[in-house]
Design a protein around this motif. Sequence first.
Motif, PDB file in Angstrom:
ATOM      1  N   SER A 256       0.822  -1.203   0.000  1.00 45.04           N
ATOM      2  CA  SER A 256       0.000   0.000   0.000  1.00 45.04           C
ATOM      3  C   SER A 256       0.860   1.257   0.000  1.00 45.04           C
ATOM      4  O   SER A 256       0.531   2.241  -0.674  1.00 45.04           O
TER       5      SER A 256
ATOM      6  N   ALA B  45       2.091   1.762  -3.450  1.00 43.14           N
ATOM      7  CA  ALA B  45       0.984   2.198  -4.304  1.00 43.14           C
ATOM      8  C   ALA B  45       0.628   3.657  -4.042  1.00 43.14           C
ATOM      9  O   ALA B  45       0.253   4.391  -4.973  1.00 43.14           O
TER      10      ALA B  45
ATOM     11  N   ALA C 144      -1.702  -4.303  -5.073  1.00 46.63           N
ATOM     12  CA  ALA C 144      -1.321  -3.109  -5.827  1.00 46.63           C
ATOM     13  C   ALA C 144      -2.424  -2.696  -6.788  1.00 46.63           C
ATOM     14  O   ALA C 144      -2.805  -1.520  -6.868  1.00 46.63           O
TER      15      ALA C 144
ATOM     16  N   TYR D  86       2.567   5.896  -6.317  1.00 45.80           N
ATOM     17  CA  TYR D  86       2.013   5.919  -7.674  1.00 45.80           C
ATOM     18  C   TYR D  86       0.790   6.834  -7.739  1.00 45.80           C
ATOM     19  O   TYR D  86       0.657   7.665  -8.648  1.00 45.80           O
TER      20      TYR D  86
ATOM     21  N   LEU E 123      -0.183   1.013 -11.879  1.00 42.20           N
ATOM     22  CA  LEU E 123      -0.263  -0.059 -10.895  1.00 42.20           C
ATOM     23  C   LEU E 123      -0.695  -1.375 -11.542  1.00 42.20           C
ATOM     24  O   LEU E 123      -0.334  -2.454 -11.067  1.00 42.20           O
TER      25      LEU E 123
ATOM     26  N   CYS F 172      -5.476  -1.217  -4.963  1.00 38.38           N
ATOM     27  CA  CYS F 172      -5.320   0.182  -4.544  1.00 38.38           C
ATOM     28  C   CYS F 172      -5.698   1.126  -5.676  1.00 38.38           C
ATOM     29  O   CYS F 172      -6.351   2.151  -5.459  1.00 38.38           O
ATOM     30  N   GLY F 173      -5.274   0.799  -6.899  1.00 40.54           N
ATOM     31  CA  GLY F 173      -5.635   1.637  -8.028  1.00 40.54           C
ATOM     32  C   GLY F 173      -7.112   1.593  -8.354  1.00 40.54           C
ATOM     33  O   GLY F 173      -7.726   2.619  -8.660  1.00 40.54           O
TER      34      GLY F 173
END
Length: 665
Positions: free
Chosen positions: A386, A389, A424, A392, A401, A427-428
Amino acid sequence: MSDGFTTRVEQPSGPVHAGPGTLNYTVNLGLGDQDKPGRSPRRIADDQLRLLRQQFVDPHGMGAARRLRDASRTVILHGAPGSGRTAAARVLLYELHQDTGIFRELLPGEEEGALTDPELVGVGDRLLLNLARADLSQWAQTRTDLSALRTAVQEQQAHLVVVMPHDGVLEAHLQPYRADIARPPVIEVFRRHLRLHRIPHEEYLRRAPALDAFVAEQPPMEEIALFADRVRRARAAHPVHDGFATWCERSRNAPKQWRTEVAELVAKQKAASQRALLFATAMLHGAHADVIHHGAALLLRILNTPRDEAPLLEGKDLSERLTEIGAAPGPDGHVRFDKLGYDAAVRAHFWDHMPDLRHHFNTWTVHGTELDDPHITFVLRTRLVSRLADQYLRTGQGVDLAFLAEEWSAVPATRARLEAAIGALACGLHDLRYGQSLRLLVYNWCAGKQLTGNLAHVLLRVCTDVIAPTHPDQAMTRLRHLARRERGATPALDALCDLAATSARLRRRLLDRLTRHSSTPTADDVRLFLRICDPVALTDPEGAPKPLIEEKGVHASVVTGWAEVLTKIEQSQWQPYAERWLHTACVAGDHRDRLLSLLVDAAGRDGGILAALYSTARAAEPSAPGGRARGTAITERLLQKISTAQGLSPSAASTPPAPPREITR
């Protein structure tokens, strides 16, 4: 300001922070059995809404919104940005506790279809139409379509909450459904979060000048939640020597005061070993000292940095080296910086000012999740991914991601690496800015990309655990594409069946896509149809006024699908499904004849196929529910329908059809 979902995984053991504004919750995507997705999408959605309800403080006007919801099944929610309007909409829907239907977000302009489509609403569905960020043209079109959508909501005994743009207009005929809310008291929201963090009330009821100044600014709901979480962390780092006022003072200054100091520290610490320790401490903040030590050594190996040749006993020990960067292990051996929020500033500095090392930071992160150390837990791995991420997302690279997840899922991939890839991408997908673009990318990958390594498994998990809880139609489409490409094991098809089981509307929609909306169904579509067209699900109303089998559209889909099955694949492949169909007819009561008629209608007047159905019924008699006698009765009834289909007289119904001929393919 934001009213939607964001994703943080800073404290996976419990709620991070949230409020009537942004909902921040743990992304918990442990793999479990590699061939199976995790919890059902419906359970995931309900758990997320339950967490939000625990964190929620009613805004002004919430009572009127509830009364409107109960009276008209529709609420058009209006509030200023940052007032928590989207969270209020979610809570209004969560509180309904419907026995049927599912929670869903409607997204005009995406794949779900026009709001005027009556098939968009399922029985008992709880629908959120979030147009808080809609432009003028989108809002105008939505107002035009709302009457048709409301009609479908009423007919299906569903509920709809619309979050309208703050500056949007509303015609007179829609005004009766409008509910205005205003932000709740900041101090009440703040204290709710502290209670969830299990901080005793006798501590946070004391005066704190920094808190008073923060409240006076009337911050957005998400900022209140973040501030409460920083107070929790300040208290955990200094539980004895400082009091509530000091914790608030530290929390108030933390977000903005460390950037310059971090830059000076990095410039001062020239040695690669110390910079590696600083980076590892920031990324693994709160981990055991052994993990920090291994993490720093790992970065040096990845960068091929020569080892210090000085004798080990002559060098600085870990405690001294940590002191030089402003960190120290606590009584539990876990390392933290002395200054609150310092770890986030360090992470941002390395990412922003050392861009040539970003690829190496990616490599370090995924290898860090695989370190062999007893102190490396699932929680720590999730938090580590996290934090990467976040960099990003913070720097506008959220879509990348997906490509990071693809890289991490390549063969060979350990369980920890696959967890990292899923986390990952999750998260996006949860990010408001990138969720739509990433869902489209996931669709393109599921539909046509060459899925090497374990990418198919990663896509399966994000479809079921991330997309399906709020966008089940989109998840269904993506899972269907994955299922069509499966050979051997069928985890995507299993997940697709599980998703269809959550909603009669989804099953109806999928049957329609597999049959009537497919001009040339493929063998893969036929295989999917046999699993989705489950007779038990078709005859069980599941709280709806009538079961699917009584709907004309479903009747047409079933006949079309079974016709494809009976003419395109061998009897040995479809016979087990036909036997289940006949066994269901044994106990289906009023639906017995309808089930049998659907099979006969699908066979048409083809004597060979009708004979194959008859032989299947005979073979199914011994294992029929209720015994052979009931199975024989079903066979006799099927024979009567076959005779009628062939235009034979009632007396001829006792004569079995001719043996099946070879089916031409």
